[in-house]
Design an enzyme around this catalytic site. Sequence first.
Site, mmCIF file in Angstrom:
data_model
loop_
_atom_site.group_PDB
_atom_site.id
_atom_site.type_symbol
_atom_site.label_atom_id
_atom_site.label_comp_id
_atom_site.label_asym_id
_atom_site.label_seq_id
_atom_site.Cartn_x
_atom_site.Cartn_y
_atom_site.Cartn_z
ATOM 1 N N GLU A 102 -12.011 -5.878 9.059
ATOM 2 C CA GLU A 102 -12.383 -5.451 7.850
ATOM 3 C C GLU A 102 -13.501 -6.732 7.278
ATOM 4 O O GLU A 102 -13.548 -7.843 7.774
ATOM 5 C CB GLU A 102 -10.843 -5.564 7.154
ATOM 6 C CG GLU A 102 -10.277 -4.109 6.497
ATOM 7 C CD GLU A 102 -11.510 -3.253 5.482
ATOM 8 O OE1 GLU A 102 -11.988 -4.846 4.570
ATOM 9 O OE2 GLU A 102 -11.221 -2.290 5.367
ATOM 10 N N ARG A 116 1.190 -7.261 2.086
ATOM 11 C CA ARG A 116 0.273 -8.182 2.323
ATOM 12 C C ARG A 116 -0.806 -8.284 1.387
ATOM 13 O O ARG A 116 -0.964 -6.767 0.554
ATOM 14 C CB ARG A 116 0.198 -8.044 3.410
ATOM 15 C CG ARG A 116 -0.480 -6.615 3.810
ATOM 16 C CD ARG A 116 -1.156 -6.925 5.499
ATOM 17 N NE ARG A 116 -1.224 -5.334 5.659
ATOM 18 C CZ ARG A 116 -2.464 -5.036 5.430
ATOM 19 N NH1 ARG A 116 -3.445 -5.582 5.129
ATOM 20 N NH2 ARG A 116 -2.795 -3.890 6.171
ATOM 21 N N ASN A 145 -4.453 -6.963 0.657
ATOM 22 C CA ASN A 145 -5.712 -6.158 1.766
ATOM 23 C C ASN A 145 -6.908 -6.623 1.194
ATOM 24 O O ASN A 145 -7.032 -7.919 1.546
ATOM 25 C CB ASN A 145 -5.215 -5.273 1.176
ATOM 26 C CG ASN A 145 -6.018 -4.113 2.766
ATOM 27 O OD1 ASN A 145 -5.839 -3.982 4.046
ATOM 28 N ND2 ASN A 145 -6.773 -2.574 1.952
ATOM 29 N N GLU A 155 1.979 -2.064 6.432
ATOM 30 C CA GLU A 155 1.665 0.234 6.776
ATOM 31 C C GLU A 155 3.153 0.355 7.746
ATOM 32 O O GLU A 155 3.609 -0.034 8.969
ATOM 33 C CB GLU A 155 0.614 0.264 6.762
ATOM 34 C CG GLU A 155 -0.171 0.190 6.161
ATOM 35 C CD GLU A 155 -1.974 0.728 6.260
ATOM 36 O OE1 GLU A 155 -2.586 1.632 5.754
ATOM 37 O OE2 GLU A 155 -2.244 -0.341 7.350
ATOM 38 N N ASN A 165 -8.040 -1.782 -2.334
ATOM 39 C CA ASN A 165 -9.337 -1.419 -1.961
ATOM 40 C C ASN A 165 -10.244 -2.725 -1.723
ATOM 41 O O ASN A 165 -10.894 -3.489 -2.684
ATOM 42 C CB ASN A 165 -9.208 -0.651 -0.279
ATOM 43 C CG ASN A 165 -9.278 -0.228 1.065
ATOM 44 O OD1 ASN A 165 -9.787 -1.584 1.363
ATOM 45 N ND2 ASN A 165 -8.459 0.216 1.604
ATOM 46 N N ASP A 201 -12.440 3.475 1.414
ATOM 47 C CA ASP A 201 -11.947 2.187 2.086
ATOM 48 C C ASP A 201 -12.759 0.941 1.082
ATOM 49 O O ASP A 201 -13.306 0.647 0.276
ATOM 50 C CB ASP A 201 -12.055 1.585 3.612
ATOM 51 C CG ASP A 201 -11.050 0.541 4.107
ATOM 52 O OD1 ASP A 201 -10.403 0.118 3.360
ATOM 53 O OD2 ASP A 201 -10.129 0.973 5.313
#
Length: 299
Positions: free
Chosen positions: A18, A101, A103, A121, A154, A204
């Site tokens: 990511e 958490r 992202n 998740e 996101n 995303d």
Amino acid sequence: MSSVRIECVAKEGCRIGESPVWDEQEGALLYVDITGRKVCRWSPLTRQAQAIPVDAPVSSVALRKSGDYVITLGTRFAALKWKEELVTTIIQVDKDKANTRFNDGKVDPAGRYFAGTMAEEIRPAVLERHQGSLYTLFPDLSVVKHFDQVDISNGLDWSLDHQTFFYIDSLSYSVDAFDYDIQTGKIGNRRSVYKLEKEESIPDGMCIDTEGKLWVACYDGGRVIRLDPETGKRLQTVKLPVDKTTSCCFGGNDYSEMYVTSATDGMDKEWLSRQPQAGGIFKITGLGVKGVPPYPFAG
């Protein structure tokens, strides 16, 4: 667009790659492996990635004006000194929630670090909904919460005139825009500028190019798409050899190369055998557009 080339440049196989960010000073690509709990830096010269392990899921990395980096780690904004491999907490958020958490995160043109949270998740993209929030870490190290009830906070970026903030809450399957006040960092007037098609799957990470068009990585869609936020039209689709494309940024000497991160979490052996490059970092050339250099955190 026959000149588009896609190459897997880092094959280490992130669990959830990511937050790709081009570090111009180092001439290298930064990114994180969220569940692999490491911050990585890939050099096009050595074609190797260095990794620094951390003690919690690390979901985004950003440049820092004073040198080194800032990261989102668990529910903390933190500072990372690369050479010393030293992480220090700046501030913690979501103290009232046990299972969230951070992202994705990104720095705005004024040097503020925007990042949002989500519930941990159960399986990829399966989680307790409406647990996340969007935050900003200001250069004076104070934090503001913009809103909550977020599913998976996101992709984010800003228009070229800095008057619009673009944002993705993945499970809304929408790319949204807000009016943006660059002086204060305030956002308002939320609206959708693009709704994803079924085959595009889950939006995303995201970045903007020098023509003001948005590029969105489609998780489980195996592609990045180019959108016009003014018209709401999709202009281009670039398919990748992996399904779980997670984020994208421009980099290279003139920001004409696109880098795309990907993930392996949630893939079984048979799926992985069909997509041996899953979790890799991809470089796309020949797109014919350039990106905007990342802004450093001013604090």
